[in-house]
Design a protein around this motif. Structure first.
Motif, mmCIF file in Angstrom:
data_model
loop_
_atom_site.group_PDB
_atom_site.id
_atom_site.type_symbol
_atom_site.label_atom_id
_atom_site.label_comp_id
_atom_site.label_asym_id
_atom_site.label_seq_id
_atom_site.Cartn_x
_atom_site.Cartn_y
_atom_site.Cartn_z
ATOM 1 N N SER A 46 12.097 4.307 14.000
ATOM 2 C CA SER A 46 10.535 4.637 14.024
ATOM 3 C C SER A 46 10.232 4.956 12.563
ATOM 4 N N ALA A 47 10.873 5.701 11.712
ATOM 5 C CA ALA A 47 10.576 6.088 10.511
ATOM 6 C C ALA A 47 10.730 4.807 9.617
ATOM 7 N N ALA A 48 11.743 3.876 9.731
ATOM 8 C CA ALA A 48 11.978 2.786 9.218
ATOM 9 C C ALA A 48 10.666 1.851 9.246
ATOM 10 N N TRP A 49 10.314 1.805 10.609
ATOM 11 C CA TRP A 49 9.114 0.883 10.812
ATOM 12 C C TRP A 49 7.700 1.269 10.023
ATOM 13 N N CYS A 50 7.742 2.445 9.958
ATOM 14 C CA CYS A 50 6.450 2.959 9.098
ATOM 15 C C CYS A 50 6.775 2.927 7.654
ATOM 16 N N ALA A 51 7.886 3.023 7.307
ATOM 17 C CA ALA A 51 8.198 2.989 5.926
ATOM 18 C C ALA A 51 7.967 1.432 5.261
ATOM 19 N N GLY A 52 8.517 0.665 6.217
ATOM 20 C CA GLY A 52 8.339 -0.911 5.887
ATOM 21 C C GLY A 52 7.025 -1.353 5.872
ATOM 22 N N LEU A 53 6.129 -0.846 6.726
ATOM 23 C CA LEU A 53 4.833 -1.212 6.977
ATOM 24 C C LEU A 53 4.105 -0.655 5.843
ATOM 25 N N TRP A 54 4.090 0.779 5.436
ATOM 26 C CA TRP A 54 3.526 1.387 4.696
ATOM 27 C C TRP A 54 3.667 0.617 3.343
ATOM 28 N N ALA A 55 4.779 0.016 2.834
ATOM 29 C CA ALA A 55 5.051 -0.674 1.718
ATOM 30 C C ALA A 55 4.366 -2.022 1.956
ATOM 31 N N ALA A 56 4.542 -2.833 3.120
ATOM 32 C CA ALA A 56 3.666 -4.043 3.074
ATOM 33 C C ALA A 56 2.383 -3.737 2.972
ATOM 34 N N HIS A 57 1.706 -2.862 3.728
ATOM 35 C CA HIS A 57 0.153 -2.692 3.366
ATOM 36 C C HIS A 57 -0.370 -2.341 2.258
ATOM 37 N N SER A 58 0.643 -1.906 1.252
ATOM 38 C CA SER A 58 0.191 -1.642 -0.080
ATOM 39 C C SER A 58 0.160 -3.313 -0.631
ATOM 40 N N ARG A 59 0.768 -4.225 -0.228
ATOM 41 C CA ARG A 59 0.897 -5.470 -0.829
ATOM 42 C C ARG A 59 -0.586 -6.064 -0.504
ATOM 43 N N PHE A 60 -0.884 -5.608 0.855
ATOM 44 C CA PHE A 60 -2.277 -6.198 1.392
ATOM 45 C C PHE A 60 -3.191 -5.686 0.601
ATOM 46 N N GLY A 61 -3.435 -4.294 0.146
ATOM 47 C CA GLY A 61 -4.343 -3.589 -0.403
ATOM 48 C C GLY A 61 -4.715 -4.338 -1.846
ATOM 49 N N ALA A 62 -3.560 -4.966 -2.316
ATOM 50 C CA ALA A 62 -3.771 -5.552 -3.760
ATOM 51 C C ALA A 62 -4.741 -6.828 -3.552
ATOM 52 N N TYR A 63 -4.968 -7.129 -2.456
ATOM 53 C CA TYR A 63 -6.052 -8.397 -2.378
ATOM 54 C C TYR A 63 -7.445 -7.866 -2.611
ATOM 55 N N LEU A 64 -7.672 -6.539 -2.575
ATOM 56 C CA LEU A 64 -9.242 -6.041 -2.713
ATOM 57 C C LEU A 64 -9.387 -6.169 -4.103
ATOM 58 N N PRO A 65 -10.704 -6.509 -4.561
ATOM 59 C CA PRO A 65 -11.359 -6.476 -5.775
ATOM 60 C C PRO A 65 -10.710 -5.103 -6.717
ATOM 61 N N LEU A 66 -10.897 -5.254 -8.012
ATOM 62 C CA LEU A 66 -10.034 -4.143 -8.643
ATOM 63 C C LEU A 66 -11.011 -2.844 -8.341
ATOM 64 N N GLU A 67 -12.157 -2.799 -8.362
ATOM 65 C CA GLU A 67 -12.892 -1.610 -8.214
ATOM 66 C C GLU A 67 -12.481 -0.992 -6.614
ATOM 67 N N GLY A 68 -12.259 -1.999 -5.668
ATOM 68 C CA GLY A 68 -11.699 -1.478 -4.617
ATOM 69 C C GLY A 68 -10.382 -0.947 -4.461
ATOM 70 N N GLN A 69 -9.451 -1.473 -5.226
ATOM 71 C CA GLN A 69 -7.943 -0.976 -5.590
ATOM 72 C C GLN A 69 -8.263 0.610 -6.220
ATOM 73 N N ARG A 70 -9.180 0.606 -6.915
ATOM 74 C CA ARG A 70 -9.135 1.909 -7.728
ATOM 75 C C ARG A 70 -9.615 3.012 -6.603
ATOM 76 N N ASP A 71 -10.234 2.781 -5.690
ATOM 77 C CA ASP A 71 -10.788 3.493 -4.484
ATOM 78 C C ASP A 71 -9.377 3.945 -3.809
ATOM 79 N N LEU A 72 -8.609 3.038 -3.517
ATOM 80 C CA LEU A 72 -7.379 3.343 -3.038
ATOM 81 C C LEU A 72 -6.301 4.066 -3.941
ATOM 82 N N TRP A 73 -6.124 3.653 -5.063
ATOM 83 C CA TRP A 73 -4.704 4.110 -5.916
ATOM 84 C C TRP A 73 -5.391 4.804 -7.212
#
Length: 343
Positions: A46-73
């Motif tokens: 379960s921990a591995a599943w969430c760890a892998g998905l949290w990594a993958a979802h940061s990859r998805f977040g990189a598709y946001l416009p730069l200002e949207g990325q700024r809101d996240l990171w």
């Protein structure tokens, strides 16, 4: 998962793994990630599943416009992001100021209770140009309602509950087209980890926790079998020998297949056949691991049926991982044949 586990996974760098470097992220490779996820999976799938998905979802977040990325990171790259990418019960409409009004329900949102942001897919219901298209929206965790709905037999600790969003205004900078992410259209100058199709890597990330769980099952089974073998004569050790040799080989074969698929994702030119091959191999890896762990479970004696035992937990986790739609072999086989048999 406990807060301590969530903190440890965050400190280890999983949420920041694919965050763009401009925000302090790693922009890592897939081979390293899969090995790390599998290692975590040896202790807890379960921990591995969430760890892998949290990594993958940061990859998805990189598709946001730069200002949207700024809101996240903009403050830190160590932001845990969950996703609901099935838009069947979600709608989005443009507002007069160019923002979006988004509402809906999403099931199986893994790690949601530990998330800080959620990426939610919704079908555009109004607007001549985009009507019927699916877009993804970044929404703060505080804006969603979490419904306690996760009752799975395996991956129990992922907390993959449902999410409800009442009509909520989402700024235009926090949205991108789902089709761009699926196709890997990340824009000019994007890093390799961002500019790959979702099907090239999605199944690999899903199957990695099962690798760790299968290894843990093998270790638990071996601990049970070793004294039993020592007390037996050569003839009666035959079933144990065959189970150990076959299951260990299947697990090692799955590891090798996953590593080779990760190498292709990291280094080879992206082709239709290559994407289909990785999709195929992720499904085969899941099948190999289910077969190996099923054999261990069926020959593991009464202790394997103990609800508190490692072997039973791993058996449930591996079967649950393999039930994911992305890892179904029939669809993967059709995808591969469609690419391999096309001139």
């Amino acid at each position: 998962m406990s807060p301590e586990t969530v903190a440890a996974l965050t400190l280890a760098g999983f949420p920041a793994y694919f965050v763009p470097r401009r925000w302090g992220g790693t922009e890592g490779d897939f081979a390293t990630l899969l090995a790390a996820v599998a290692e975590v999976g040896e202790a807890c799938a379960s921990a591995a599943w969430c760890a892998g998905l949290w990594a993958a979802h940061s990859r998805f977040g990189a598709y946001l416009p730069l200002e949207g990325q700024r809101d996240l990171w903009g403050v830190s790259p160590n932001v845990r992001i969950s996703t609901g990418l099935a838009p069947h019960r979600a709608r989005a409409a443009r507002t007069a100021n160019g923002d979006w009004s988004v509402s809906g329900e999403w099931d199986c949102v893994s790690g949601i209770d530990s998330a800080q942001w959620v990426l939610l897919a919704a079908t555009v219901s109004e607007g001549a140009e985009e009507q019927g298209a699916v877009r993804v929206f970044a929404v703060p965790y505080a804006d969603v309602e979490v419904v306690d709905s996760w009752r799975s037999t395996g991956l129990c600790g992922t907390g993959s509950n449902s999410v409800v969003l009442q009509p909520t205004s989402v700024p235009g900078r926090r949205s991108f087209a789902l089709a761009d992410m699926l196709a890997g259209r990340a824009g000019e100058g994007a890093s390799r980890c961002h500019a790959v199709p979702a099907q090239l890597v999605g199944g690999l990330i899903f199957s990695a926790p099962a690798v760790g769980a299968a290894r843990a099952a093998l270790h638990a089974w071996t601990g049970w079998a070793a004294p039993k073998a020592a007390e037996s004569d050569a003839a009666s050790r035959g079933p144990l020998n065959r189970c150990l040799a076959r299951s260990s080989a299947e697990i090692e074969a799955a590891v090798l297949m996953l590593a080779e698929a990760a190498r292709r994702a990291d280094a080879e030119p992206v082709t239709r056949l290559g994407v289909a091959r990785n999709h195929r191999d992720a499904a085969v890896v899941a099948d190999l691991l289910v077969t190996a762990v099923e054999r261990l479970f069926r020959t593991g004696g009464l202790h394997a049926r103990d609800g508190e035992g490692t072997l039973q937990r791993c058996w449930r986790d591996v079967h649950t991982v393999a039930s994911h739609a992305v890892l179904q072999f029939e669809e993967a086989a059709a995808h591969y044949a469609g690419a391999a048999l096309t001139p």
